[in-house]
Design an enzyme around this catalytic site. Sequence first.
Site, PDB file in Angstrom:
ATOM      1  N   HIS A 110      36.888  47.845  31.730  1.00  0.00           N
ATOM      2  CA  HIS A 110      37.829  46.970  32.454  1.00  0.00           C
ATOM      3  C   HIS A 110      37.135  46.545  33.753  1.00  0.00           C
ATOM      4  O   HIS A 110      37.217  47.231  34.762  1.00  0.00           O
ATOM      5  CB  HIS A 110      39.130  47.705  32.762  1.00  0.00           C
ATOM      6  CG  HIS A 110      40.240  46.785  33.183  1.00  0.00           C
ATOM      7  ND1 HIS A 110      41.554  47.166  33.157  1.00  0.00           N
ATOM      8  CD2 HIS A 110      40.243  45.507  33.640  1.00  0.00           C
ATOM      9  CE1 HIS A 110      42.318  46.164  33.583  1.00  0.00           C
ATOM     10  NE2 HIS A 110      41.532  45.152  33.888  1.00  0.00           N
ATOM     11  N   LEU A 111      36.454  45.409  33.687  1.00  0.00           N
ATOM     12  CA  LEU A 111      35.645  44.995  34.839  1.00  0.00           C
ATOM     13  C   LEU A 111      36.504  44.744  36.063  1.00  0.00           C
ATOM     14  O   LEU A 111      37.690  44.418  35.961  1.00  0.00           O
ATOM     15  CB  LEU A 111      34.784  43.785  34.499  1.00  0.00           C
ATOM     16  CG  LEU A 111      35.424  42.420  34.282  1.00  0.00           C
ATOM     17  CD1 LEU A 111      35.711  41.720  35.595  1.00  0.00           C
ATOM     18  CD2 LEU A 111      34.482  41.569  33.472  1.00  0.00           C
ATOM     19  N   HIS A 112      35.899  44.950  37.210  1.00  0.00           N
ATOM     20  CA  HIS A 112      36.599  44.768  38.479  1.00  0.00           C
ATOM     21  C   HIS A 112      35.588  44.543  39.589  1.00  0.00           C
ATOM     22  O   HIS A 112      34.516  45.116  39.576  1.00  0.00           O
ATOM     23  CB  HIS A 112      37.489  45.976  38.799  1.00  0.00           C
ATOM     24  CG  HIS A 112      36.764  47.277  38.732  1.00  0.00           C
ATOM     25  ND1 HIS A 112      36.495  47.919  37.542  1.00  0.00           N
ATOM     26  CD2 HIS A 112      36.229  48.054  39.701  1.00  0.00           C
ATOM     27  CE1 HIS A 112      35.840  49.040  37.783  1.00  0.00           C
ATOM     28  NE2 HIS A 112      35.654  49.142  39.092  1.00  0.00           N
ATOM     29  N   PHE A 113      35.961  43.679  40.508  1.00  0.00           N
ATOM     30  CA  PHE A 113      35.151  43.432  41.691  1.00  0.00           C
ATOM     31  C   PHE A 113      35.501  44.453  42.757  1.00  0.00           C
ATOM     32  O   PHE A 113      36.663  44.824  42.904  1.00  0.00           O
ATOM     33  CB  PHE A 113      35.419  42.031  42.256  1.00  0.00           C
ATOM     34  CG  PHE A 113      34.744  40.929  41.508  1.00  0.00           C
ATOM     35  CD1 PHE A 113      33.498  40.468  41.897  1.00  0.00           C
ATOM     36  CD2 PHE A 113      35.361  40.343  40.413  1.00  0.00           C
ATOM     37  CE1 PHE A 113      32.873  39.446  41.213  1.00  0.00           C
ATOM     38  CE2 PHE A 113      34.743  39.322  39.720  1.00  0.00           C
ATOM     39  CZ  PHE A 113      33.496  38.872  40.114  1.00  0.00           C
TER      40      PHE A 113
END
Length: 142
Positions: A95-98
């Site tokens: 779950h990509l996140h900045f």
Amino acid sequence: MCDAGESTNDQENLVVIRGNHSFCMLNRYPYNNGHLLVAPYRHEGRIEALAAEELSEMMALIVEAKRRLDALMTPHGYNIGLNLGTVAGAGVADHLHFHIVPRWTGDTNFMTSIGSTKVIPQSLEELWRHLTEGTTAEDVEE
């Protein structure tokens, strides 16, 4: 992170900003005070799989989060980026996140470099309240 996106209890989940496709929340394991995460609601680990609307809104949330941090904490700079894949340091690889990490001159000291310990001078709950209520640095100083 996924639970925070699906829940409606923003205070419990430390969600600071919600959009239609993505949200911004406080990192429960911050590198620095004010460390925020911006993620799409959709559980996705590949940036190329995100729709243009998701990518665009995530960037808009990053800008809004930085604006709020500037007003509240007046940092000297920022680290903003994402880690894609476990080998790149992604703690939640699917779950990509900045990351938005405020930085101050001298924020690395003997505690972090020798003691492998980070001192965060503010509770996450207090910071959440300030960021969601629009508190500024001047308000905190009063």
